[in-house]
Design a protein around this motif. Structure first.
Motif, PDB file in Angstrom:
ATOM      1  N   LEU A   1       0.876  -1.225   0.134  1.00 10.87           N
ATOM      2  CA  LEU A   1       0.086   0.102  -0.020  1.00 10.87           C
ATOM      3  C   LEU A   1       0.867   1.299  -0.054  1.00 10.87           C
ATOM      4  O   LEU A   1       0.641   2.107  -0.891  1.00 10.87           O
ATOM      5  CB  LEU A   1      -0.985   0.135   1.271  1.00 10.87           C
ATOM      6  N   VAL A   2       1.918   1.312   0.897  1.00 11.65           N
ATOM      7  CA  VAL A   2       2.737   2.327   0.749  1.00 11.65           C
ATOM      8  C   VAL A   2       3.241   2.674  -0.537  1.00 11.65           C
ATOM      9  O   VAL A   2       3.377   3.595  -1.041  1.00 11.65           O
ATOM     10  CB  VAL A   2       3.937   2.128   1.764  1.00 11.65           C
ATOM     11  N   ILE A   3       3.799   1.504  -1.239  1.00 10.93           N
ATOM     12  CA  ILE A   3       4.311   1.597  -2.448  1.00 10.93           C
ATOM     13  C   ILE A   3       3.564   2.175  -3.518  1.00 10.93           C
ATOM     14  O   ILE A   3       3.623   3.113  -4.340  1.00 10.93           O
ATOM     15  CB  ILE A   3       5.054   0.581  -2.918  1.00 10.93           C
ATOM     16  N   THR A   4       2.105   1.546  -3.408  1.00  7.66           N
ATOM     17  CA  THR A   4       1.302   1.943  -4.584  1.00  7.66           C
ATOM     18  C   THR A   4       0.580   3.103  -4.200  1.00  7.66           C
ATOM     19  O   THR A   4      -0.057   3.804  -5.292  1.00  7.66           O
ATOM     20  CB  THR A   4       0.167   0.704  -4.724  1.00  7.66           C
ATOM     21  N   GLU A   5       0.284   3.405  -2.994  1.00  5.51           N
ATOM     22  CA  GLU A   5      -0.306   4.713  -2.908  1.00  5.51           C
ATOM     23  C   GLU A   5       0.581   5.886  -2.368  1.00  5.51           C
ATOM     24  O   GLU A   5      -0.266   7.149  -2.436  1.00  5.51           O
ATOM     25  CB  GLU A   5      -1.699   4.406  -1.511  1.00  5.51           C
TER      26      GLU A   5
ATOM     27  N   MET B   1       7.574   8.992  -5.816  1.00  2.07           N
ATOM     28  CA  MET B   1       7.142   9.232  -4.371  1.00  2.07           C
ATOM     29  C   MET B   1       8.164  10.527  -3.827  1.00  2.07           C
ATOM     30  O   MET B   1       7.637  11.162  -2.971  1.00  2.07           O
ATOM     31  CB  MET B   1       7.396   8.243  -3.577  1.00  2.07           C
TER      32      MET B   1
ATOM     33  N   LEU C   1       9.379   4.182  -8.827  1.00  3.93           N
ATOM     34  CA  LEU C   1       8.698   4.792  -7.848  1.00  3.93           C
ATOM     35  C   LEU C   1       9.300   5.617  -7.021  1.00  3.93           C
ATOM     36  O   LEU C   1       8.542   6.662  -6.527  1.00  3.93           O
ATOM     37  CB  LEU C   1       8.545   3.101  -6.971  1.00  3.93           C
TER      38      LEU C   1
ATOM     39  N   THR D   1       1.345   0.360  -9.837  1.00  5.71           N
ATOM     40  CA  THR D   1       0.502   0.714  -8.712  1.00  5.71           C
ATOM     41  C   THR D   1      -1.012   0.242  -8.780  1.00  5.71           C
ATOM     42  O   THR D   1      -1.570  -0.015  -7.608  1.00  5.71           O
ATOM     43  CB  THR D   1       0.417   2.223  -8.377  1.00  5.71           C
TER      44      THR D   1
END
Lengths: 208, 208, 208, 208
Positions: free
Chosen positions: C115-119, D180, D176, D118
């Motif tokens: 979740l951290v990676i994708t969101e 981010m 990624l 994602t």
DNA sequence: GATGAATGAGTGTTCATTCAT
DNA sequence: AATGAATGAACACTCATTCAT
């Protein structure tokens, strides 16, 4: 027979809310027809928010179908009362027609029946429901009743006994006429239905 | 002195196009009802582009109303023929019912009538049109005809003469029943309408 | 209607309740993603009412962020343990990788990381939090560790020391692969991570 | 090789329109994620009306999937070129990495890949598509290439040959990280990817 | 005339959030 | 604290209608 209610207040309220929505829905559906009716109008007329409808009904279609089904229940009683009776046929027919005028034509229930008639072809479930629950249950006792009356000589012909739809047809026409022409040529439902009984029984009513 | 006519060819073609669109529209409106019908489907079924519809009809509502009006014309002829005749009433009624079965119930015209019945309440213009052009023109000659028949003793009661709707009601029911229940309980229209004539005339038909 | 509670303590403590909600939220967020997750599902899975969530978390976003933050804490310990150690680098790496497999890949915590990676890109606070609390605290000791190992000749290259992301990258890929392709092509995480250590150290592991 | 176009002008325009919508969709999906993206924003960014999207794509999901699939095509060429080559492995790897930086990281295509990464877990069709069309086609030639290189002594280990994911992992991390942390800690993709090649080949690059 | 791409107002439905109980 | 009914803003998708070609 209602099940024991875990929270009478809450349950009653929820039931009331359902009823309010159905009432509002009847107005809107009757006014615009199923497809053109807007749930927002239903909500507004019920004095609630749009989303609240979905707490009580799965979707528009379901709301409509429960509305349509709702009008069916009261008919059973009349059917039961009719088929049980041994009164002369013209008296029974007169009672039946009077009930129709008072409890259907004279109330908003006529709108439900008009909706069933006008939207039924687009709602197979409703058509099947009415056929199964009303028509196929109504026809046998009606036919028995009318056959007996014919055999007792109270009905000159067995035509209605063979096609009980002939008994209903003028009522259907009353509902439809009322919806279409009422504004400029209101129907004399009493006169028409009395005349129909006259046709069936061959006797003129001497009304008090 | 002939008025200047626009090219007969073009006029004919345009008229054909109109007719094709109306044909397609009947299918789609009958299938889904007015509100749910999509003009795109009408165009597709007519084999034309969506925009072309607007070259022939002002809008969806107009298209529907012209479709509804279209079914009215053929009825005049029948009415005229009926009221002019001096044949025995049961023969007239039988002819009328036969024509109804052959030219309405047996054709796509029944769909037009169903549409008029089911959508009429939402289209005041159509209701008024049918009342003005059909009903109010049909009732007087019909009434005269039925009154005469009653006076000649061919009809035991004057009930139908006073309420000619009673003559029409079973046909309405045939159309509606056909639309709703045909799939699982097709109606015996001939039997029902013959039984109705029996009720009206008090005489059983001996069919050849 | 609340069932009598099996546990003698009458009510779960607030901390327990928070934990239950976070557990349920992890399931739902992992399943549908942040935006598509419904708090109603979270409540249902936690066995509480929807409104109760708001007694413990300000709103959906906050709930998600606290969930995301929650996975960070356990990592500090590993970092501390790592940087303090003087063991040979390949042993350390193996321990690290094993812990990752057991405590992340083998548990629901992998969902938090996914979740951290994708969101993350949509939650600047989470990105910043992870960068500040995890990455920027992890990189220096990692770098020191790897640099020392390189200087001691245990690592043939200083590449990982300069870019510790290279150490992490295969783990990220494990988590993502697991989420996307597991159903039809499950990953051999152990093989992949061992191969990665082989790349880093230049030595093949002789596993017992 | 384009097929003969029945109406070059029209066809070209439609294709252009599709492309514009996909371009706009990429922006919006990348910005908010699939679920939170609003088609109205896509339309606005493409300079068209909301409804126009539906002339080119069946629904939101389809739009997203075609966007995701679109990025796949260009990769085939690179794969083909790679596997056909007999150049020294480190040169191939450098070319590959350079192409990645120029044609993915340096363009908006990186957004597509981020979206695939994602959202992939929520779109089984996309996951399967990428596995089938990209991964399962890419792995065998890559493995063959890397195995040959290992056998020729150009790669000290067969680790990457056994797990080609290890070759890709740092690129995934670049995408990624870029999404981010770019705002406050931009990644040195060139440095990282060069370091990775160094790890794989055991040789430091002497860049001109 | 004929086309069909484009429009955009309209509507069913969802769901985070609130609040009276 | 806990509930869950109620809210209403939001959004995907539709379709009658227009108009440039």
């Amino acid at each position: 027979m209602p099940l024991p209610q875990e929270s009478p207040r809450r349950r009653a309220t929820s039931e009331d809310r359902r009823r309010e929505i159905l009432d509002a829905a009847l107005d809107v559906f009757a006014d615009r027809g199923y497809a053109a009716a807007r749930l927002e109008d239903v909500a507004a007329r019920a004095g609630i928010a749009k989303g609240t409808i979905y707490l009580h009904f799965a979707d528009k279609r379901t709301l409509f179908m429960e509305l349509a089904r709702g009008a069916a229940a009261p008919m059973f009683e009349r059917i039961g009362a009719l088929s049980a009776s041994n009164a002369p046929i013209d008296q029974l027919l007169r009672t039946m027609v009077e009930q129709f005028r008072e409890q259907v034509l004279g109330t908003r229930r006529k709108e439900v029946f008009r909706l069933v008639i006008t939207e039924g072809a687009r709602f197979p479930e409703i058509a099947e429901f009415y056929h199964r629950e009303i028509i196929s249950r109504m026809v046998p006792p009606l036919r028995a009743l009318l056959t007996r009356a014919h055999e007792r000589g109270e009905l000159p012909s067995d035509a209605v006994a063979r096609f009980p739809q002939l008994l209903i047809a003028p009522m259907v026409v009353c509902i439809l006429w009322d919806g279409m022409f009422n504004a400029f040529d209101p129907i004399d439902a009493r006169g028409l239905l009395d005349a129909h009984i006259e046709l069936l029984t061959g006797r003129k009513d001497i009304r008090s």
